[in-house]
Structures are given as C-alpha cells and as structure tokens.
Design a protein around this motif. Structure first.
Motif, PDB file in Angstrom:
ATOM      1  N   THR A   1      -3.717  -0.137  -2.206  1.00 15.48           N
ATOM      2  CA  THR A   1      -3.568  -0.201  -0.742  1.00 15.48           C
ATOM      3  C   THR A   1      -3.265  -1.623  -0.275  1.00 15.48           C
ATOM      4  O   THR A   1      -3.049  -1.843   0.910  1.00 15.48           O
ATOM      5  CB  THR A   1      -4.853   0.271  -0.030  1.00 15.48           C
ATOM      6  N   ARG A   2      -3.278  -2.556  -1.212  1.00 13.37           N
ATOM      7  CA  ARG A   2      -3.035  -3.974  -0.918  1.00 13.37           C
ATOM      8  C   ARG A   2      -4.058  -4.511   0.084  1.00 13.37           C
ATOM      9  O   ARG A   2      -3.747  -5.328   0.937  1.00 13.37           O
ATOM     10  CB  ARG A   2      -1.597  -4.160  -0.415  1.00 13.37           C
ATOM     11  N   HIS A   3      -5.280  -4.016  -0.027  1.00 16.55           N
ATOM     12  CA  HIS A   3      -6.382  -4.538   0.791  1.00 16.55           C
ATOM     13  C   HIS A   3      -7.123  -5.611  -0.004  1.00 16.55           C
ATOM     14  O   HIS A   3      -6.997  -5.672  -1.229  1.00 16.55           O
ATOM     15  CB  HIS A   3      -7.360  -3.410   1.147  1.00 16.55           C
ATOM     16  N   PRO A   4      -7.927  -6.429   0.680  1.00 16.91           N
ATOM     17  CA  PRO A   4      -8.703  -7.441  -0.062  1.00 16.91           C
ATOM     18  C   PRO A   4      -9.733  -6.779  -0.983  1.00 16.91           C
ATOM     19  O   PRO A   4     -10.366  -5.789  -0.611  1.00 16.91           O
ATOM     20  CB  PRO A   4      -9.410  -8.236   1.049  1.00 16.91           C
ATOM     21  N   TYR A   5      -9.890  -7.327  -2.161  1.00 16.60           N
ATOM     22  CA  TYR A   5     -10.854  -6.789  -3.136  1.00 16.60           C
ATOM     23  C   TYR A   5     -12.284  -7.013  -2.647  1.00 16.60           C
ATOM     24  O   TYR A   5     -12.558  -7.973  -1.924  1.00 16.60           O
ATOM     25  CB  TYR A   5     -10.668  -7.472  -4.491  1.00 16.60           C
ATOM     26  N   PRO A   6     -13.231  -6.160  -3.084  1.00 16.99           N
ATOM     27  CA  PRO A   6     -14.643  -6.426  -2.774  1.00 16.99           C
ATOM     28  C   PRO A   6     -15.099  -7.720  -3.436  1.00 16.99           C
ATOM     29  O   PRO A   6     -14.545  -8.139  -4.447  1.00 16.99           O
ATOM     30  CB  PRO A   6     -15.381  -5.228  -3.354  1.00 16.99           C
ATOM     31  N   ASP A   7     -16.121  -8.314  -2.846  1.00 19.27           N
ATOM     32  CA  ASP A   7     -16.636  -9.591  -3.353  1.00 19.27           C
ATOM     33  C   ASP A   7     -17.711  -9.297  -4.403  1.00 19.27           C
ATOM     34  O   ASP A   7     -18.907  -9.276  -4.118  1.00 19.27           O
ATOM     35  CB  ASP A   7     -17.197 -10.415  -2.192  1.00 19.27           C
ATOM     36  N   ALA A   8     -17.260  -9.087  -5.622  1.00 25.03           N
ATOM     37  CA  ALA A   8     -18.197  -8.714  -6.687  1.00 25.03           C
ATOM     38  C   ALA A   8     -19.179  -9.836  -6.999  1.00 25.03           C
ATOM     39  O   ALA A   8     -20.362  -9.584  -7.260  1.00 25.03           O
ATOM     40  CB  ALA A   8     -17.421  -8.339  -7.953  1.00 25.03           C
ATOM     41  N   ARG A   9     -18.714 -11.071  -6.951  1.00 24.33           N
ATOM     42  CA  ARG A   9     -19.595 -12.201  -7.308  1.00 24.33           C
ATOM     43  C   ARG A   9     -20.782 -12.288  -6.349  1.00 24.33           C
ATOM     44  O   ARG A   9     -21.907 -12.560  -6.746  1.00 24.33           O
ATOM     45  CB  ARG A   9     -18.821 -13.532  -7.302  1.00 24.33           C
ATOM     46  N   ARG A  10     -20.495 -12.052  -5.070  1.00 24.99           N
ATOM     47  CA  ARG A  10     -21.568 -12.102  -4.070  1.00 24.99           C
ATOM     48  C   ARG A  10     -22.638 -11.054  -4.384  1.00 24.99           C
ATOM     49  O   ARG A  10     -23.840 -11.328  -4.314  1.00 24.99           O
ATOM     50  CB  ARG A  10     -20.920 -11.837  -2.712  1.00 24.99           C
ATOM     51  N   LEU A  11     -22.209  -9.871  -4.767  1.00 21.14           N
ATOM     52  CA  LEU A  11     -23.159  -8.817  -5.114  1.00 21.14           C
ATOM     53  C   LEU A  11     -23.926  -9.151  -6.388  1.00 21.14           C
ATOM     54  O   LEU A  11     -25.155  -9.014  -6.451  1.00 21.14           O
ATOM     55  CB  LEU A  11     -22.408  -7.494  -5.294  1.00 21.14           C
ATOM     56  N   LEU A  12     -23.208  -9.599  -7.405  1.00 19.99           N
ATOM     57  CA  LEU A  12     -23.858  -9.902  -8.686  1.00 19.99           C
ATOM     58  C   LEU A  12     -24.846 -11.047  -8.525  1.00 19.99           C
ATOM     59  O   LEU A  12     -25.958 -11.007  -9.057  1.00 19.99           O
ATOM     60  CB  LEU A  12     -22.799 -10.243  -9.737  1.00 19.99           C
TER      61      LEU A  12
ATOM     62  N   GLY B   1       5.034  -1.601   3.775  1.00 16.18           N
ATOM     63  CA  GLY B   1       4.436  -2.236   4.945  1.00 16.18           C
ATOM     64  C   GLY B   1       3.609  -1.351   5.846  1.00 16.18           C
ATOM     65  O   GLY B   1       2.967  -1.835   6.763  1.00 16.18           O
ATOM     66  N   GLN B   2       3.592  -0.023   5.615  1.00 18.03           N
ATOM     67  CA  GLN B   2       2.771   0.818   6.482  1.00 18.03           C
ATOM     68  C   GLN B   2       1.300   0.765   6.045  1.00 18.03           C
ATOM     69  O   GLN B   2       1.026   0.738   4.853  1.00 18.03           O
ATOM     70  CB  GLN B   2       3.268   2.265   6.437  1.00 18.03           C
ATOM     71  N   PRO B   3       0.343   0.781   7.004  1.00 19.88           N
ATOM     72  CA  PRO B   3      -1.080   0.667   6.642  1.00 19.88           C
ATOM     73  C   PRO B   3      -1.646   1.973   6.079  1.00 19.88           C
ATOM     74  O   PRO B   3      -1.119   3.050   6.342  1.00 19.88           O
ATOM     75  CB  PRO B   3      -1.759   0.337   7.977  1.00 19.88           C
ATOM     76  N   TYR B   4      -2.755   1.852   5.304  1.00 20.29           N
ATOM     77  CA  TYR B   4      -3.478   3.036   4.818  1.00 20.29           C
ATOM     78  C   TYR B   4      -4.456   3.490   5.875  1.00 20.29           C
ATOM     79  O   TYR B   4      -5.177   2.700   6.455  1.00 20.29           O
ATOM     80  CB  TYR B   4      -4.257   2.714   3.534  1.00 20.29           C
ATOM     81  N   ARG B   5      -4.467   4.805   6.133  1.00 22.95           N
ATOM     82  CA  ARG B   5      -5.444   5.379   7.065  1.00 22.95           C
ATOM     83  C   ARG B   5      -6.128   6.558   6.400  1.00 22.95           C
ATOM     84  O   ARG B   5      -5.501   7.293   5.620  1.00 22.95           O
ATOM     85  CB  ARG B   5      -4.759   5.858   8.344  1.00 22.95           C
ATOM     86  N   ALA B   6      -7.406   6.751   6.758  1.00 17.00           N
ATOM     87  CA  ALA B   6      -8.190   7.837   6.158  1.00 17.00           C
ATOM     88  C   ALA B   6      -7.542   9.193   6.405  1.00 17.00           C
ATOM     89  O   ALA B   6      -7.677  10.121   5.618  1.00 17.00           O
ATOM     90  CB  ALA B   6      -9.616   7.810   6.720  1.00 17.00           C
ATOM     91  N   GLY B   7      -6.793   9.329   7.513  1.00 18.81           N
ATOM     92  CA  GLY B   7      -6.202  10.610   7.882  1.00 18.81           C
ATOM     93  C   GLY B   7      -5.151  11.125   6.913  1.00 18.81           C
ATOM     94  O   GLY B   7      -4.790  12.315   6.939  1.00 18.81           O
ATOM     95  N   GLY B   8      -4.635  10.265   6.036  1.00 18.20           N
ATOM     96  CA  GLY B   8      -3.658  10.707   5.032  1.00 18.20           C
ATOM     97  C   GLY B   8      -4.208  11.785   4.126  1.00 18.20           C
ATOM     98  O   GLY B   8      -3.447  12.541   3.504  1.00 18.20           O
ATOM     99  N   ILE B   9      -5.533  11.871   4.068  1.00 17.04           N
ATOM    100  CA  ILE B   9      -6.201  12.903   3.271  1.00 17.04           C
ATOM    101  C   ILE B   9      -5.722  14.295   3.687  1.00 17.04           C
ATOM    102  O   ILE B   9      -5.640  15.211   2.871  1.00 17.04           O
ATOM    103  CB  ILE B   9      -7.736  12.766   3.444  1.00 17.04           C
TER     104      ILE B   9
END
Ligand SMILES: [Zn+2]
Length: 397
Positions: A287-298, A97-105
């Motif tokens: 990261t359990r984030h929403p996937y990119p919208d590939a269809r929109r790009l294609l 349940g903890q969010p992903y943050r860029a700072g984990g790098i």
C-alpha cells in the motif's frame, strides 16, 4: 520410527539451551536461539532431541541437511484466504497514486458471495499449498468476505477443513445492504451470524478503524464472540492511531494486528500485556504506507509477531521470507528478531506452545533453507530458498 536430521549448519530452536549461540543485546531472554553444527531427532511427529551433531543419538533413518540451516516452520497468525476474485487492477491503480481505503474489501465480498463452495475451497487450498511450499506450517485463516450469515458460515466451515486456527471476521466491513445502518449490521454480527459461525471457529476478530468499525461497535462484537466461546484478536491501528490497541489489551486479546500507528500509551499497553503486537509489513509494502515502528515496540518490551496478512486487497503475498526481509530491511529488526517473530512470535499470537520452536516435545514442524544460516532469509530476498518442509515429522516439501 525415528528420523535424525544431521549436518545442519545452524538449527534455530528458539530455546535457550547451553549450546545456544549468543546474539544481539536486543534479543529477549525468551528470544531467538540457535545451535551450530547441529542435529535434530524426530519421533512420533515430535522433536525428541536437538543438539550438536557430534552428540546425536542413533536413529532408524538419517537425513543429511547438507550444511543447510533448519528453522521452526513459520507460524502465520494472520491471513484472509477464503475469498474469490482478485484485485490486481486496484493494486496497479494504487501504485499509480490512488490511496488504499478499507471499502475496497466490498469488491471481494461481491465475488465471494457469487462463488460456489468448491471455488472458494479450491482457491483456499491453492493458497495453503503456496504457504506450505514457502515454509508456513501453521496458519490462521479468517472469514470476512461473505458478510451474510450463510456466507460467513460457509467461509469458516471451509477454513476449518485446512486449519484449526479459524477466525470469525464478520466485522470486516459493513456490507452495502447495511449502508446507513451499521448498528443493524453489528446486531447481525453479534447475533444470527455469530451463532452460525461460532461452532467452526476458535477466534473472533474485528476491523477497528475509520471506515470500518468504531470502538463501541468493535467492543460489542468481541464481547459477543467471547460469550460464544471464541477468543479475541483485533485489526488495530492500521490506518490511524485509533482505539483498537487499547481495546485489544482491555479484552485480553491474543494479538493486536497491524499496529502501524501507535501512541506512546498504545506501546506501553502492549508492553505491559500478554497481547502480541503482530506486524504485517507486506501491507505497507503493497500500500506504500509507512512501516510500523518495530524498534519502538521491541525496545519497550512488547512481544512482536510477523504475519503475511495474505489477502486479495491490501497484501497478496503468502511469503513469510518476504515479510522477514521487509522486517529486517525496512523495520530495522535484526535477522534474529525477525525470524523469532515469524515463528515463536506467531505461535504466541495464536496462544500455541507446540509450534514456533524446536524444543523437545515441540511438533516437528521444520523448514530447511538453501543457505547456512537464518540470515539468508533476508540476505537473499526474493529467492526461493525453502529446500524442505516437515509438518508433524512428515516431509511435505
Ligand atoms: Zn487482516
């Protein structure tokens, strides 16, 4: 010495030829193409002929593919493989349940700085071998876990031992010693650190994101890298619909990577440019984030690549077959589109014309899979399907 691989149920060439199998209407004119009941001739490490097995030329040696499918070796245009340590606990916490943050790098930065060159080299070589065994025959490798001039220089130098596609990513995150002074860090990235790294690298990259680098900072990093002879690529629009994609297109970047949060203007800019939209669905999976919208790009006409983003934080997979399966199942790409994106698309994202396809003259980088068609890569998720790998005509797996 010529080698003929014959009895191939389906040979994905990504070359539109008279024997190509027609595919979905969404397939672009320069998209996926395959030959049924095919053979392929290798000479001097290159594809010398490809076509129906019934018309195959003579050869010094015959390899029977046994009715399996053969594809171009996968081209992974986005990976972070020079690091030490691991972040399994962070992954587990994220799944709890903890969010992903860029700072984990930063935790990987601390481990990488503490590692010896040989430790970094051994980890990199292990991951490169892992990729090869899963059919990746070309990969890009970024620095970005050293974040001092010396640690970035050794990162790109070690990467250059295993791939020509080395990317200087000093602008990955602001390291702790520059807390409160991001401008000071950008000066270092554009100055002494760049001078140390540029001789070992082909590309310059920047993580343009809230918590990482702003538009102006990213623009400065790319301009300095380009002035030093590097070509630009951008970590863009991963966590927010920020300015990364527009910046990538403005500077003529080979690729805008992630593209998970796009405005209509971003999609239009990508479609109207030579900048590839590189999608990294392993990240959204991990990261359990929403996937990119590939269809929109294609559907807008953008060129789409798939890459692993193999790294110890947001996505620790080296499996292109997994990325293909995710692209098909979760992003609604057709199996043909996903395979094209993982081969020819990756090659576009690296501005390479010698890999990603099996036209005559291409480098003979092949992957043979346990199954009669490319679709098995998504149809049989999680199964080790790679039955053979050739790079420059040499069988390596
Ligand atoms: Zn990345």
């Amino acid at each position: 010495m010529s080698v003929l691989i014959t009895n191939i149920a389906e040979l994905t060439t990504n070359q539109q030829e008279r024997d190509a199998i027609p595919h979905s209407p969404a397939t672009r004119p320069d998209g996926f193409a395959a030959i049924a009941d095919a053979a392929l001739l290798i000479e001097h490490g290159r594809v010398a002929w490809a076509g129906p097995a019934s018309r195959a030329p003579a050869a010094d040696e015959i390899v029977d593919a046994g009715g399996r499918a053969v594809l171009p070796g996968f081209v992974d245009s986005h990976a972070h493989l020079v690091f030490a340590g691991e972040r399994g606990a962070e992954f587990a916490a994220r799944m709890a349940g903890q969010p992903y943050r860029a700072g984990g790098i930063r935790s990987t930065v601390a481990a990488t700085r503490a590692a010896t060159d040989d430790q970094l080299r051994a980890n990199l070589r292990r991951l490169a071998a892992e990729m090869l065994s899963q059919g990746i025959t070309t990969f890009e490798c970024k620095s970005g876990y050293g974040l001092t001039a010396d640690d970035e220089e050794r990162s790109v130098a070690i990467a250059a031992e295993v791939t020509p596609e080395v990317t200087y990513l000093g602008a990955h995150v602001v390291p702790p010693e520059f807390d409160g002074d991001p401008a000071g860090y950008v000066d270092l990235v554009c100055g002494a650190m760049l001078d140390a790294c540029a001789p070992h690298a082909r590309w310059v990259d920047v993580f343009c994101e809230q918590g990482a680098f702003s538009r102006d900072e990213a623009a400065a990093v790319l301009a300095a890298g380009m002035a030093a002879g590097l070509q630009p690529r951008v970590h863009a629009n991963q966590l927010t619909a920020g300015p990364g994609v527009q910046l990538a297109v403005e500077v003529g970047a080979a690729s805008a990577d992630h593209c998970s949060n796009l405005t209509d203007a971003d999609v239009e800019a990508l479609a109207a440019s030579a900048t590839v939209a590189t999608l990294l669905p392993g990240v959204e999976f991990s990261t359990r984030h929403p996937y990119p919208d590939a269809r929109r790009l294609l559907e807008a006409g953008a060129t789409v690549a798939l890459a692993t983003d193999c790294n110890p934080g947001s996505c620790f997979t080296s499996s292109m077959p997994l990325c293909i399966a995710l692209a098909v199942r979760e992003m609604h790409m057709t199996t043909q589109e996903a395979v094209w994106a993982a081969t020819a698309g990756g090659a576009r994202a690296l501005r390479r014309t010698d890999v990603g396809h099996l036209g005559v003259g291409a480098r003979a980088d092949l992957v043979m899979i346990e199954g009669p068609s490319h679709a098995y890569l998504a149809y049989r998720p999680g199964v080790p399907l790679v039955a053979g790998v050739w790079r420059a005509g040499e069988r390596l797996a």
